[in-house]
Write an enzyme that holds these catalytic residues in place. Structure first.
Site, PDB file in Angstrom:
ATOM      1  NE  ARG A  86      66.251  61.558  -0.607  1.00  0.00           N
ATOM      2  CZ  ARG A  86      67.649  61.211  -0.819  1.00  0.00           C
ATOM      3  NH1 ARG A  86      68.022  61.377  -2.065  1.00  0.00           N
ATOM      4  NH2 ARG A  86      68.349  60.557   0.102  1.00  0.00           N
ATOM      5  CB  VAL A  87      66.742  67.649  -1.698  1.00  0.00           C
ATOM      6  CG1 VAL A  87      68.155  67.957  -1.499  1.00  0.00           C
ATOM      7  CG2 VAL A  87      65.839  68.372  -2.689  1.00  0.00           C
ATOM      8  N   GLY A  88      68.488  64.763  -0.945  1.00  0.00           N
ATOM      9  CA  GLY A  88      69.492  64.171  -0.134  1.00  0.00           C
ATOM     10  C   GLY A  88      70.493  65.058   0.388  1.00  0.00           C
ATOM     11  CG  ASP A  89      74.164  63.173   1.551  1.00  0.00           C
ATOM     12  OD1 ASP A  89      73.387  62.471   0.796  1.00  0.00           O
ATOM     13  OD2 ASP A  89      75.393  62.822   1.490  1.00  0.00           O
ATOM     14  CB  THR A 109      71.484  56.501   4.008  1.00  0.00           C
ATOM     15  OG1 THR A 109      72.254  55.026   4.087  1.00  0.00           O
ATOM     16  CG2 THR A 109      69.986  56.247   4.219  1.00  0.00           C
ATOM     17  N   GLY A 110      71.155  59.471   2.361  1.00  0.00           N
ATOM     18  CA  GLY A 110      71.378  60.715   2.385  1.00  0.00           C
ATOM     19  C   GLY A 110      71.017  61.503   3.605  1.00  0.00           C
ATOM     20  CB  THR A 152      76.425  60.115  -4.557  1.00  0.00           C
ATOM     21  OG1 THR A 152      75.107  60.043  -4.508  1.00  0.00           O
ATOM     22  CG2 THR A 152      77.066  61.652  -4.359  1.00  0.00           C
TER      23      THR A 152
END
Ligand code: ASP
Length: 312
Positions: A207-210, A232-233, A179
């Site tokens: 899937r969506v992370g932070d 690690t989101g 990222t």
């Protein structure tokens, strides 16, 4: 000043090539300088972070835009967010596949809609109505990321952080969080933060992370701090990591450095999270803590040469 990150993860010193390391350092240096130029010319923090993240998206070394990781299904789904510390205005997009520069779409959401976040097709339609460039999904593909997915599939591993792995990168490309993000403080003391990502290698579709979540992977408030995260989101979401740094400064009276370190080492790490963040306050203090072996990063104060780092 402006600070950047290009992801965090495990170092593989044995396989590190001097050439790859030089490429990363040169890219970080050049992009920091372009942010510094905007700030030196009286530009604001928001423009500096938008420009820096757009350039990081265009650089195939990093897991955002061109060079984004592959999902389990073999496509690219991109997330991005931006926040302006002057007004706490924010914009984000997630799960987009055809917007060349997701960070510009996030900024358009912030400036040209009454909303904060758009997802998927609706985000794309909004972005194209704003005149942003459309590309085919494979525009973002690189052979390196494709091999990363094949290794992840062969290992039957779960989703991998982009910089956590083992190949010819200074930080192993299979085991890293690639990222990208930027935070800046301009001459008026205004803060801004921006974050953009392809997510994690081999992530499931949807899937969506932070990264696109305001308060998790991105946050800015002139009264406290601007923060952009990588790692690690899921853990950064559960700890509301970026906002937590701001809260520790505002309510616990911690310094920027103490607050940033506490989140990375005492909140993220115990929950099994790996990664780091970059943070700046209105006095121009900067903190770049990470609990992984390395994090691509750079800091540039106007009038000074950028300071680029990869390892601890
Ligand atoms: N935080 C990102 C995500 O979970 C991954 C990264 O930082 O590379 O989507």
């Amino acid at each position: 000043m402006i600070a950047l990150h290009g992801g965090a993860g495990a170092l593989s010193s044995q396989t590190m090539s001097a050439e790859k390391e030089r490429d990363y350092r040169q890219a970080l240096d050049a992009i920091t300088r372009s942010g510094q130029t905007i700030l030196a010319d009286g530009g604001n923090a928001l423009d500096a972070v938008t420009q820096a993240v757009r350039l990081l998206e265009e650089c195939p070394l990093f897991n955002a835009g061109i060079g984004a990781v592959f999902t389990h299904q073999g496509a690219h789904e991109l997330d991005a967010s931006v926040m302006d510390g002057r007004s706490r205005s924010a914009g984000a997009v997630c799960g987009v596949r055809h917007i060349r520069n997701p960070i510009l779409a996030a900024r358009a959401v912030m400036e040209h809609s009454p909303h904060v976040m758009f997802t998927g097709e609706g985000a794309e339609q909004f972005a194209f109505r704003q005149g942003l460039a459309r590309v085919e999904n494979d525009f973002f593909s690189t052979p390196e990321r494709y091999q990363q997915l094949q290794r992840a599939l062969a290992a039957d591993g779960g989703a991998l952080l982009d910089h956590d792995g083992a190949a010819a990168d200074p930080i192993d490309p299979d085991r890293k969080f690639g990222t990208v993000g930027a935070v800046a403080c301009d001459s008026q003391g205004n803060l801004a933060a921006a974050t953009s990502t392809g997510g994690m290698t081999n992530k499931q579709a949807g899937r969506v992370g932070d990264s696109p979540i305001i308060g998790a992977g991105c946050y800015a408030d002139n009264a406290t701090v601007a923060v952009s995260c990588t790692g690690t989101g899921e853990v950064f979401i559960r700890t509301a990591a970026a906002h937590e740094v701001a809260a520790l400064v505002a309510y616990a009276g911690l310094s920027l450095e103490q607050a940033a370190a506490r989140v990375v080492f005492e909140q993220i790490l115990p929950l099994g999270g790996s990664g780091g963040l970059i943070a700046v306050d209105a006095a121009g203090h900067v903190a770049l803590p990470f609990n992984s072996e390395g994090m691509y990063r750079a800091v540039g104060y106007v009038g000074q040469a950028p300071d680029v780092g990869i390892y601890r």
